[in-house]
Structures are given as C-alpha cells and as structure tokens.
Design a protein around this motif. Structure first.
Motif, PDB file in Angstrom:
ATOM      1  N   THR A   3     -10.360  -6.260   1.941  1.00 27.99           N
ATOM      2  CA  THR A   3     -10.959  -7.568   1.766  1.00 27.99           C
ATOM      3  C   THR A   3     -10.773  -8.377   3.035  1.00 27.99           C
ATOM      4  OG1 THR A   3      -8.941  -8.405   0.765  1.00 27.99           O
ATOM      5  CG2 THR A   3     -10.603  -7.573  -0.730  1.00 27.99           C
ATOM      6  N   LEU A   9      -7.362  -3.330  -1.716  1.00 30.03           N
ATOM      7  CA  LEU A   9      -7.423  -3.070  -3.150  1.00 30.03           C
ATOM      8  C   LEU A   9      -7.610  -1.577  -3.366  1.00 30.03           C
ATOM      9  CD1 LEU A   9      -9.796  -5.999  -4.156  1.00 30.03           C
ATOM     10  CD2 LEU A   9      -7.300  -5.960  -4.181  1.00 30.03           C
ATOM     11  N   ILE A  10      -6.707  -0.987  -4.175  1.00 31.18           N
ATOM     12  CA  ILE A  10      -6.809   0.443  -4.456  1.00 31.18           C
ATOM     13  C   ILE A  10      -6.846   0.648  -5.962  1.00 31.18           C
ATOM     14  CG2 ILE A  10      -5.689   1.175  -2.316  1.00 31.18           C
ATOM     15  CD1 ILE A  10      -3.151   1.654  -3.917  1.00 31.18           C
ATOM     16  N   ASP A  11      -7.494   1.721  -6.381  1.00 34.59           N
ATOM     17  CA  ASP A  11      -7.561   2.044  -7.797  1.00 34.59           C
ATOM     18  C   ASP A  11      -6.204   2.508  -8.287  1.00 34.59           C
ATOM     19  OD1 ASP A  11     -10.278   1.456  -7.968  1.00 34.59           O
ATOM     20  OD2 ASP A  11     -10.856   3.506  -7.465  1.00 34.59           O
ATOM     21  N   ARG A  28      -1.415  -1.092 -13.055  1.00 32.44           N
ATOM     22  CA  ARG A  28      -2.664  -1.851 -13.160  1.00 32.44           C
ATOM     23  C   ARG A  28      -3.856  -0.975 -12.769  1.00 32.44           C
ATOM     24  NH1 ARG A  28      -1.923  -7.974 -12.048  1.00 32.44           N
ATOM     25  NH2 ARG A  28       0.209  -8.240 -12.747  1.00 32.44           N
ATOM     26  N   PHE A  29      -5.051  -1.409 -13.201  1.00 29.10           N
ATOM     27  CA  PHE A  29      -6.264  -0.664 -12.862  1.00 29.10           C
ATOM     28  C   PHE A  29      -6.615  -0.828 -11.391  1.00 29.10           C
ATOM     29  CE2 PHE A  29      -6.832  -1.302 -17.457  1.00 29.10           C
ATOM     30  CZ  PHE A  29      -6.940   0.022 -17.825  1.00 29.10           C
ATOM     31  N   VAL A  30      -6.302  -1.996 -10.814  1.00 27.38           N
ATOM     32  CA  VAL A  30      -6.505  -2.254  -9.392  1.00 27.38           C
ATOM     33  C   VAL A  30      -5.197  -2.815  -8.841  1.00 27.38           C
ATOM     34  CG1 VAL A  30      -7.771  -3.585  -7.659  1.00 27.38           C
ATOM     35  CG2 VAL A  30      -8.967  -2.699  -9.658  1.00 27.38           C
ATOM     36  N   ALA A  32      -3.229  -4.479  -5.516  1.00 28.30           N
ATOM     37  CA  ALA A  32      -3.458  -5.180  -4.252  1.00 28.30           C
ATOM     38  C   ALA A  32      -2.273  -4.941  -3.329  1.00 28.30           C
ATOM     39  CB  ALA A  32      -3.638  -6.674  -4.499  1.00 28.30           C
TER      40      ALA A  32
END
Length: 59
Positions: A3, A9-11, A28-30, A32
């Motif tokens: 960003t 941001l990673i999966d 988490r799903f994403v 930071a």
C-alpha cells in the motif's frame, strides 16, 4: 499487496518468524506487516504510520 505509505498486506492466516526466532501466529484473513518500523507491535502494523510522518528534507 503493497500500500502507498502504509503496510504490506498478505493473505492469512500465517506464521511469522522474527529475527530472534519468535514465531507469531496471525489468524486473520489479511495480515498487515509494518514497512515503516514505527509500529509498537512490529512486525505487525498498528497504523502508527498515520500519526507520525517522516521528516521532510529541506526544499
């Protein structure tokens, strides 16, 4: 995804291993990741980049 002026941001979920060998489990799903090194939760982003700006060079 990188960003502009913010974190990477990673999966997730993901396990991160720090330089001292500590393993951080992020469910988490994403996730930071801090790129500015201002985060109090480094290597995770705590949005400190929003509050503290880099000093500008003399123009």
């Amino acid at each position: 995804m990188l960003t502009d002026g913010g974190p990477a941001l990673i999966d997730g979920p993901v396990d991160l291993t720090t330089t001292d060998g500590t393993v951080l489990h992020c469910d988490r799903f994403v996730v930071a990741l801090c790129l500015c090194r201002r985060s109090s939760t480094y290597p995770l982003c705590d949005t400190s980049h929003r509050r503290r700006r880099h000093p500008r060079s003399a123009e």
